[in-house]
Write a protein that holds these residues in place. Sequence first.
Motif, PDB file in Angstrom:
ATOM      1  N   SER A 265       0.851  -1.155  -0.108  1.00  0.00           N
ATOM      2  CA  SER A 265      -0.047   0.124  -0.032  1.00  0.00           C
ATOM      3  C   SER A 265       0.816   1.136  -0.010  1.00  0.00           C
ATOM      4  O   SER A 265       1.782   1.282   0.552  1.00  0.00           O
ATOM      5  CB  SER A 265      -0.855  -0.181   1.227  1.00  0.00           C
ATOM      6  OG  SER A 265      -1.806  -0.876   1.085  1.00  0.00           O
ATOM      7  N   GLY A 266       0.474   2.247  -0.761  1.00  0.00           N
ATOM      8  CA  GLY A 266       1.089   3.570  -0.562  1.00  0.00           C
ATOM      9  C   GLY A 266       2.317   3.427  -1.655  1.00  0.00           C
ATOM     10  O   GLY A 266       3.229   4.269  -1.544  1.00  0.00           O
TER      11      GLY A 266
ATOM     12  N   SER B  83       0.390   6.006  -6.882  1.00  0.00           N
ATOM     13  CA  SER B  83      -1.036   6.875  -6.663  1.00  0.00           C
ATOM     14  C   SER B  83      -2.261   5.631  -6.533  1.00  0.00           C
ATOM     15  O   SER B  83      -3.163   6.163  -6.080  1.00  0.00           O
ATOM     16  CB  SER B  83      -1.159   7.636  -7.818  1.00  0.00           C
ATOM     17  OG  SER B  83      -1.131   6.736  -9.141  1.00  0.00           O
TER      18      SER B  83
ATOM     19  N   ASP C  45      -3.796   2.226  -4.645  1.00  0.00           N
ATOM     20  CA  ASP C  45      -3.762   1.552  -3.654  1.00  0.00           C
ATOM     21  C   ASP C  45      -4.465   0.273  -3.700  1.00  0.00           C
ATOM     22  O   ASP C  45      -5.641   0.130  -3.845  1.00  0.00           O
ATOM     23  CB  ASP C  45      -4.090   2.290  -2.396  1.00  0.00           C
ATOM     24  CG  ASP C  45      -3.941   1.346  -0.952  1.00  0.00           C
ATOM     25  OD1 ASP C  45      -3.574   0.238  -1.262  1.00  0.00           O
ATOM     26  OD2 ASP C  45      -4.400   2.108   0.131  1.00  0.00           O
TER      27      ASP C  45
ATOM     28  N   ARG D  58      -5.153  -1.993  -2.043  1.00  0.00           N
ATOM     29  CA  ARG D  58      -5.780  -2.511  -0.868  1.00  0.00           C
ATOM     30  C   ARG D  58      -7.366  -1.936  -0.793  1.00  0.00           C
ATOM     31  O   ARG D  58      -8.038  -2.140   0.175  1.00  0.00           O
ATOM     32  CB  ARG D  58      -5.158  -2.506   0.300  1.00  0.00           C
ATOM     33  CG  ARG D  58      -3.636  -2.929   0.369  1.00  0.00           C
ATOM     34  CD  ARG D  58      -3.808  -4.304   0.183  1.00  0.00           C
ATOM     35  NE  ARG D  58      -2.444  -5.025  -0.032  1.00  0.00           N
ATOM     36  CZ  ARG D  58      -1.891  -5.238  -1.135  1.00  0.00           C
ATOM     37  NH1 ARG D  58      -2.386  -5.317  -2.168  1.00  0.00           N
ATOM     38  NH2 ARG D  58      -0.654  -5.941  -1.026  1.00  0.00           N
ATOM     39  N   ARG D  59      -7.451  -0.816  -1.658  1.00  0.00           N
ATOM     40  CA  ARG D  59      -8.690   0.005  -1.322  1.00  0.00           C
ATOM     41  C   ARG D  59      -9.560  -0.063  -2.633  1.00  0.00           C
ATOM     42  O   ARG D  59      -9.275   0.298  -3.648  1.00  0.00           O
ATOM     43  CB  ARG D  59      -8.409   1.527  -0.980  1.00  0.00           C
ATOM     44  CG  ARG D  59      -7.608   1.494   0.298  1.00  0.00           C
ATOM     45  CD  ARG D  59      -7.606   2.962   1.005  1.00  0.00           C
ATOM     46  NE  ARG D  59      -8.892   3.468   1.162  1.00  0.00           N
ATOM     47  CZ  ARG D  59      -9.609   3.271   2.185  1.00  0.00           C
ATOM     48  NH1 ARG D  59      -9.259   2.465   2.885  1.00  0.00           N
ATOM     49  NH2 ARG D  59     -10.957   3.947   2.337  1.00  0.00           N
TER      50      ARG D  59
ATOM     51  N   GLY E 287      -8.411  -5.930   0.401  1.00  0.00           N
ATOM     52  CA  GLY E 287      -6.995  -6.087  -0.130  1.00  0.00           C
ATOM     53  C   GLY E 287      -6.635  -7.431  -0.276  1.00  0.00           C
ATOM     54  O   GLY E 287      -6.218  -7.899  -1.237  1.00  0.00           O
TER      55      GLY E 287
ATOM     56  N   TRP F 232     -11.782  -2.138  -8.282  1.00  0.00           N
ATOM     57  CA  TRP F 232     -10.521  -1.352  -7.726  1.00  0.00           C
ATOM     58  C   TRP F 232     -10.123  -0.399  -8.784  1.00  0.00           C
ATOM     59  O   TRP F 232      -8.954  -0.061  -9.078  1.00  0.00           O
ATOM     60  CB  TRP F 232      -9.578  -2.304  -7.385  1.00  0.00           C
ATOM     61  CG  TRP F 232      -9.761  -2.908  -6.180  1.00  0.00           C
ATOM     62  CD1 TRP F 232      -9.091  -2.730  -5.030  1.00  0.00           C
ATOM     63  CD2 TRP F 232     -10.357  -4.316  -6.058  1.00  0.00           C
ATOM     64  NE1 TRP F 232      -9.692  -3.483  -4.046  1.00  0.00           N
ATOM     65  CE2 TRP F 232     -10.432  -4.572  -4.567  1.00  0.00           C
ATOM     66  CE3 TRP F 232     -11.236  -5.038  -6.710  1.00  0.00           C
ATOM     67  CZ2 TRP F 232     -11.136  -5.606  -3.868  1.00  0.00           C
ATOM     68  CZ3 TRP F 232     -11.901  -6.157  -6.038  1.00  0.00           C
ATOM     69  CH2 TRP F 232     -11.580  -6.367  -4.860  1.00  0.00           C
TER      70      TRP F 232
END
Length: 123
Positions: free
Chosen positions: A25-26, A29, A31, A33-34, A49, A95
């Motif tokens: 994650s991170g 730009s 993610d 997991r979201r 995720g 996603w």
Amino acid sequence: MITSLVVAALLLHGLVHLPVWLAPSGAGSFDPRRSWALHAAGLPQARAGAAAVLLACTTAALYGIAGSAVLAGLTDWATAAVGAALIGVVLKTFWFNRWLVVGLLLDVGVLVAVATGWPGSLY
């Protein structure tokens, strides 16, 4: 020649799912997991995720199976390719990020190619 290109396209498209969806994650730009769709439905993001990783690994495996089946000259490659493309479409829709559009178009292209029997030499 066509067979080699199809094998390469299926295998490479499948393999690219792994670094994209298994990235921490991170890392950029996007993610992985979201999920905007799962968030909008009120589902916990902690599970989003895990679902993304499961779907991405399944997509990669099915594209790998499809590419290997084409390489082996099996006509059942289309079943695995359609499964991979459908799961890939769900993954990239739930996603969604604008830079996933290319992958989404590739998945739709696989579905169209199989539906139209293209290339005919593989069937």
